[in-house]
Write an enzyme that holds these catalytic residues in place. Structure first.
Site, mmCIF file in Angstrom:
data_model
loop_
_atom_site.group_PDB
_atom_site.id
_atom_site.type_symbol
_atom_site.label_atom_id
_atom_site.label_comp_id
_atom_site.label_asym_id
_atom_site.label_seq_id
_atom_site.Cartn_x
_atom_site.Cartn_y
_atom_site.Cartn_z
ATOM 1 N N ASP A 46 40.199 45.544 33.806
ATOM 2 C CA ASP A 46 40.471 46.862 34.383
ATOM 3 C C ASP A 46 39.217 47.367 35.096
ATOM 4 O OD1 ASP A 46 40.949 50.091 33.769
ATOM 5 O OD2 ASP A 46 42.824 48.998 34.071
ATOM 6 N N HIS A 63 48.969 44.239 29.350
ATOM 7 C CA HIS A 63 47.640 44.585 29.834
ATOM 8 C C HIS A 63 46.606 44.666 28.713
ATOM 9 C CE1 HIS A 63 45.032 46.015 33.013
ATOM 10 N NE2 HIS A 63 44.660 47.060 32.279
#
Length: 323
Positions: A103, A302
């Protein structure tokens, strides 16, 4: 949360009070988290890498966890966030390290690889293979276009004070819901089905009671405690500075990184699904000059390093052994 051999450290680095944890001895590996995470999102990897003979260094990224968060978004530009990583190496007396990130963490690593190439021994990217930026429109302008027809968290985060107040009022509800929504147990893009103007917490699904199969109550309690203490403004400023970083990256846009590069993705990740083009794995070679390996982990979203620590740790150790 304490791990065997884990030590906490603080120092003033690159102008801000910085917190990081360390474990193990050997070649240094720096793990960089995203939002809304803290160092603890890497706790499975810290134990595995330290046990395999590496010195594992895990900072709370600027504005998150126990690291200071400047209130102005301009303090989250490429030079400051990459400078935090180079400054950490300076403080530790290390000429370079392997950097892994997820990220916003991996974007800071890639910026560091361009701005301080001699400090980055190798890059290990999780989920986000390269900048998601388009060359023809800034990220915040693109998010604003999307937000005309449905909820988009990037646009919701843009206005100072709005998201800050909402998330600070209910940190546990937000963190539990967003962690669950980003996992492989939910399809995050369902959040986009809500209309513009929906508060983010209401757009997120209700999370099942903890513990989950991949997340303990203890870990979530630690994350919540840090964000209750710090608030969310620092993390949100990473979004508010997206256009600023986009403009700064024009100086090296089109240039490939030169360090050995490894990628680990997962088959239920929203970023790979929505933000990196139609065939992100094939495009990796357009951004990185020394692509060594590309691997995918099944049945994870994620939050991959928490959801599937076994496969992720095995791949990290394989990659490090290749170096």
């Amino acid at each position: 949360m304490n791990l065997p051999g884990l030590t906490h450290h603080t120092a003033r680095i690159n102008g801000i009070h910085t917190h990081w944890v360390e474990a193990g001895q050997g070649e240094p590996v720096v793990l960089c988290h995203g939002f809304p995470h803290t160092w603890i999102s890497w706790h499975h990897q810290i134990a595995a890498l330290a046990g395999a003979g590496y010195r594992v260094i895990v900072p709370d990224m600027r504005g998150m966890g126990q690291t200071e968060g400047p209130v102005e978004p301009e303090s989250y530009d490429c030079f400051q966030t990459a400078g935090d990583l180079a400054g950490l190496l300076d403080h530790l007396g290390l000429p370079q390290a392997v950097f892994a990130g997820l990220d916003f963490g991996i974007f800071a690593v890639i910026d560091c690889a361009h701005l301080h190439p001699d400090r980055v021994r190798a890059i290990v990217a999780l989920e986000n293979p390269f900048y998601a930026d388009r060359a023809d429109i800034t990220p915040l302008a693109e998010a604003a276009e999307w937000a005309q027809s449905h909820f988009v968290h990037i646009d919701y985060f843009r206005a100072p004070g709005v998201a800050d107040a909402a998330l600070n009022a209910e940190p546990r509800k937000f963190l539990e819901r967003v962690y669950y929504a980003l996992s492989g147990e939910y399809r995050y893009l369902n959040v986009w089905e809500h209309p513009p103007g929906t508060p983010y917490i209401e757009a997120l699904p209700e999370a099942p009671p903890l513990p989950w199969s991949w997340l303990t109550t203890e870990v979530m309690d630690a994350v919540v405690a840090d964000y209750e203490r710090s608030g969310f403004t620092g993390g949100l400023n990473w979004y508010r500075a997206m256009d600023l970083r986009w403009h700064q990256r024009a100086a090296w846009r089109g240039q490939k990184t030169t360090q050995p590069y490894f990628f680990i993705g997962s088959d239920r990740d929203v970023d790979l699904e929505a933000w990196h083009g139609d065939d992100p794995l094939a495009a990796i070679h357009d951004y990185h000059g020394q692509v060594r390996r590309v691997a995918m982990v099944p049945h994870a979203g994620h939050m991959m390093q928490l959801e599937a620590p076994g496969p992720v740790n095995a791949l990290l150790l394989e990659f490090l052994a290749e170096l």
